[in-house]
Motif scaffolding. Structure first.
Motif, PDB file in Angstrom:
ATOM      1  N   VAL B  56       0.863  -1.183   0.000  1.00 31.33           N
ATOM      2  CA  VAL B  56       0.000   0.000   0.000  1.00 31.33           C
ATOM      3  C   VAL B  56       0.899   1.233   0.000  1.00 31.33           C
ATOM      4  O   VAL B  56       1.571   1.517   0.989  1.00 31.33           O
ATOM      5  CB  VAL B  56      -0.936  -0.002   1.232  1.00 31.33           C
ATOM      6  N   VAL B  58       0.980   5.090  -0.158  1.00 28.87           N
ATOM      7  CA  VAL B  58       0.093   6.252   0.004  1.00 28.87           C
ATOM      8  C   VAL B  58       0.664   7.517  -0.642  1.00 28.87           C
ATOM      9  O   VAL B  58       0.050   8.578  -0.581  1.00 28.87           O
ATOM     10  CB  VAL B  58      -0.211   6.551   1.491  1.00 28.87           C
ATOM     11  N   GLN B  63       1.673  11.604   7.339  1.00 25.83           N
ATOM     12  CA  GLN B  63       0.618  11.563   8.361  1.00 25.83           C
ATOM     13  C   GLN B  63      -0.397  10.495   7.981  1.00 25.83           C
ATOM     14  O   GLN B  63      -0.817   9.675   8.788  1.00 25.83           O
ATOM     15  CB  GLN B  63      -0.063  12.920   8.484  1.00 25.83           C
ATOM     16  N   ASN B  64      -0.775  10.510   6.694  1.00 21.01           N
ATOM     17  CA  ASN B  64      -1.709   9.501   6.202  1.00 21.01           C
ATOM     18  C   ASN B  64      -1.089   8.115   6.278  1.00 21.01           C
ATOM     19  O   ASN B  64      -1.759   7.140   6.609  1.00 21.01           O
ATOM     20  CB  ASN B  64      -2.108   9.844   4.766  1.00 21.01           C
ATOM     21  N   LEU B  65       0.202   8.032   5.997  1.00 24.25           N
ATOM     22  CA  LEU B  65       0.935   6.763   6.045  1.00 24.25           C
ATOM     23  C   LEU B  65       0.716   6.044   7.375  1.00 24.25           C
ATOM     24  O   LEU B  65       0.342   4.871   7.423  1.00 24.25           O
ATOM     25  CB  LEU B  65       2.427   7.048   5.848  1.00 24.25           C
ATOM     26  N   GLY B  67      -1.473   6.850   9.815  1.00 22.21           N
ATOM     27  CA  GLY B  67      -2.905   6.651  10.081  1.00 22.21           C
ATOM     28  C   GLY B  67      -3.432   5.424   9.351  1.00 22.21           C
ATOM     29  O   GLY B  67      -4.165   4.608   9.920  1.00 22.21           O
ATOM     30  N   VAL B  68      -3.055   5.272   8.089  1.00 26.75           N
ATOM     31  CA  VAL B  68      -3.483   4.106   7.306  1.00 26.75           C
ATOM     32  C   VAL B  68      -2.964   2.823   7.959  1.00 26.75           C
ATOM     33  O   VAL B  68      -3.682   1.830   8.058  1.00 26.75           O
ATOM     34  CB  VAL B  68      -3.004   4.227   5.836  1.00 26.75           C
ATOM     35  N   ALA B  70      -2.474   2.323  11.123  1.00 27.72           N
ATOM     36  CA  ALA B  70      -3.329   2.059  12.291  1.00 27.72           C
ATOM     37  C   ALA B  70      -4.680   1.496  11.853  1.00 27.72           C
ATOM     38  O   ALA B  70      -5.214   0.576  12.482  1.00 27.72           O
ATOM     39  CB  ALA B  70      -3.509   3.332  13.106  1.00 27.72           C
ATOM     40  N   GLY B  71      -5.222   2.027  10.771  1.00 25.63           N
ATOM     41  CA  GLY B  71      -6.512   1.540  10.265  1.00 25.63           C
ATOM     42  C   GLY B  71      -6.423   0.107   9.769  1.00 25.63           C
ATOM     43  O   GLY B  71      -7.327  -0.700   9.988  1.00 25.63           O
ATOM     44  N   LEU B  72      -5.318  -0.212   9.100  1.00 23.89           N
ATOM     45  CA  LEU B  72      -5.116  -1.589   8.628  1.00 23.89           C
ATOM     46  C   LEU B  72      -5.062  -2.551   9.807  1.00 23.89           C
ATOM     47  O   LEU B  72      -5.637  -3.644   9.761  1.00 23.89           O
ATOM     48  CB  LEU B  72      -3.817  -1.678   7.821  1.00 23.89           C
TER      49      LEU B  72
END
Lengths: 279, 319
Positions: B56, B58, B63-65, B67-68, B70-72
């Motif tokens: 994945v 990004v 920051q998104n890296l 967060g993503v 954590a979501g995964l």
């Protein structure tokens, strides 16, 4: 669940939230009143979640990115059976698990810890990617404030969600037009928000965020655009339901006096009677 | 046990990291590599080729890296979030704190090309603060392996460990120190060489330099113990206290600022339990001048001779 029932629940959550903030002497009542109808529709009509199995792998995910309105989330979770109703009276008390911002390691039903703004959507993107990789059908919902969209991390996530074609992801913007210190438009204007999101590759729908029928329709499954993440811009009022708080920037985190509390409670009781009468 | 540098051949630990990651990923379909346009610098090319869907990327958005990642993890995946250590930690520190550590997300943060690995690219690209930043956040293990064998062992360990981990992986070539089959144990310092006059504590790219320094000292009749402190957090208090009590003086070496890193962590233990004279070697609170990683480490007094010199000066201070 029918719309009247949902309105009754939202009214009950508003009253409990108002009391909790009054008794705790702190909270973010304005943003709580603006988001409660959305939370109610999600937890009682939209989300596939089970209070008896809060970590079931195929549950729908909801991230309340505007974590400062935690009290509204706690009251909703209690109403839905995730935590005991009587626990709400511990909100902000020493060692209570009901902190000023939600903690997923302590409160069942909370998916990730939020509080610093601009964190929920990137995490939601990761959740939706995980669902896609697992070929699972669960959905991810993220609620942000509008002022919160000034955080650049959201736009990193907005781009990624479109790139990854995350049509299982729905962003709900609680668009109450006010941030802590002033109007969003006077601070760092987001307008035209729908146009911006569309140009970033999202499917966008604008609704009245206090109209239960519109909320349920916009969030129900089967209306997503294939290959596009969805943004529901919910036009709301900060302090909604309490006349002297509504759309007034002063009520971001002001605590009502006893007199104001009683006046507000009377207004919410009147609203309850109206909902019941109309039913 | 007396461990010495096994050969002069140098290896890039990133290769061991990605080889191990791929071995883990072939066993566990939930393993996901997440990166920020860093497929090349994180050496994830072969991973992408084999499992394009499980890589994945990004884009340039740290920051998104995180967060993503954590979501995964929330969605049942086992994400290895790979990015240049300087950007991963500096740019996304709040995500590391709130989304990963505070949320107790099972995310492995892999800080690639840490320390002054980027050499001439300068202080913007040096990750000289990551121990201090991450160590200050509760609920996250901080691990800096010393060679390719320990890198592989630590990577394997991190996949089986339930919880947040920061893995610091250099691109600067290092010789083999550990034997094949070495297993990594969180919070355990390895005594690579025993000694009685003083102890040198190091990790990452500095461990082999510490061993060479101990060899130089031996020729001068000084017996130096060497500890490899791969885990900066949770720290091995017992081995540090024993080193202080047994040898009476400690030199620390790190590819990091001397403020808040390995040396500080050791000093915290020493001052609480067994105060002895110490010398902390590292980046001395200034932005590094232009130069290769190797040049900079020498420049900051961490050539084997430089470390030995500091050790001799410290011995003079010993009561």
């Amino acid at each position: 669940m029918n719309v009247t029932e949902l309105r009754k629940i939202a009214n009950r959550i508003r009253r409990r939230d108002l009391r909790a903030v009054f008794e705790a002497g702190a909270g973010h009542i304005g943003g709580e009143m603006s988001v409660i109808d959305i939370l109610t529709a999600l937890y009682f009509h939209v989300l596939n979640v089970d209070p008896a199995a809060p970590l079931a792998p195929n549950r729908d995910r909801l991230v309340l990115s505007k974590g400062h309105t935690a009290c509204a989330l706690y009251v909703t979770l209690a109403e839905r059976g995730f935590i005991p109703q009587e626990e709400i009276s511990t909100f902000l008390k020493p060692r209570s698990r009901l902190n000023g911002h939600p903690n997923c390691t302590k409160v069942p039903g909370v998916e990730t810890n939020t509080g610093p703004l601009g964190h929920g959507l990137p995490v939601g993107v990761g959740m939706a990617v995980a669902a896609g990789l697992s070929r699972a059908s669960w959905r991810t919902f993220v609620i942000t404030g509008d002022g919160e969209l000034q955080e650049g991390s959201n736009w990193e996530a907005i781009m990624a969600a479109a790139q990854f074609k995350l049509d299982s992801l729905t962003l709900v913007v609680d668009h109450n037009r006010l941030q802590q210190g002033a109007r969003v438009a006077d601070t760092n204007n987001l307008a035209p928000l729908a146009v911006k999101l569309e140009s970033f590759g999202w499917a966008v729908e604008e609704i009245d965020g206090h109209d239960m029928e519109q909320i349920c329709k916009a969030l129900s499954p089967g209306v997503a655009t294939t290959g596009k993440p969805k943004c529901v811009i919910a036009h709301t009022n900060k302090g909604h339901g309490i006349s002297f708080m509504s759309d007034d920037v002063a009520w971001h985190h002001k605590v009502p006096s006893r007199e104001q509390y009683e006046r507000a409670m009377v207004e919410l009781e009147v609203a309850r009677a109206e909902i019941e009468e109309a039913a | 046990m007396e461990l010495s540098v096994r050969s002069t051949e140098l290896h890039d630990c990133r290769d061991a990291f990605t080889e191990t990651l791929m071995a883990i990923a072939s066993e566990n379909p939930d393993v996901i590599a997440v990166c920020n346009d860093s497929v090349g610098s994180s050496k994830l090319g072969a991973f992408r080729e084999r499992w394009p869907e499980r890589l994945v990327n990004v884009g340039i958005a740290e920051q998104n890296l995180v967060g993503v990642g954590a979501g995964l993890a929330n969605g049942g995946k086992l994400p290895f979030v790979c990015a240049a250590a300087c950007f991963l930690t500096g740019r996304a520190l709040e995500q590391i704190k709130a989304d990963v550590a505070y949320s107790d997300a099972n995310v492995k943060l892999c800080g690639i090309s840490s320390g002054v690995a980027y050499g001439e690219l300068g202080p913007t690209h040096h990750s000289a603060e990551d121990f201090a930043w991450i160590r200050a956040i509760p609920n996250i293990a901080v691990v800096a392996p010393a060679d390719r064998i320990e890198t592989s062992a630590a990577t394997e360990w991190s996949a089986s460990f339930e919880g947040p981990v920061f893995l610091r992986i250099s691109r600067v070539g290092v010789p083999d120190l550990f034997s094949e089959g070495h297993t990594f144990e969180l919070g355990k310092a390895d005594m690579l060489r025993d000694g009685s006059d003083l102890t040198i504590i190091a990790n990452g790219t500095l461990t082999h330099r510490a061993i060479s320094a101990a060899e130089l000292l031996a020729r001068r009749g000084v017996s130096a113990r060497v500890l490899n402190l791969a885990t900066v957090r949770p720290i091995d208090e017992d081995r540090i206290i024993a080193a202080a009590l047994d040898t009476g003086a400690i030199v620390t070496c790190e590819e990091h600022t001397i403020f808040g890193g390995l040396g500080s962590a050791v000093a915290e233990v020493v001052v609480d339990h067994a105060p002895v004279p110490m010398k902390r070697l590292g980046i001395p609170g200034s932005f590094a001048p232009t130069g290769s990683a190797s040049f900079l480490l020498d420049e900051f007094g961490m050539s084997p001779a430089g470390i030995a010199q500091s050790a001799m000066e410290l011995l003079a201070r010993k009561a």
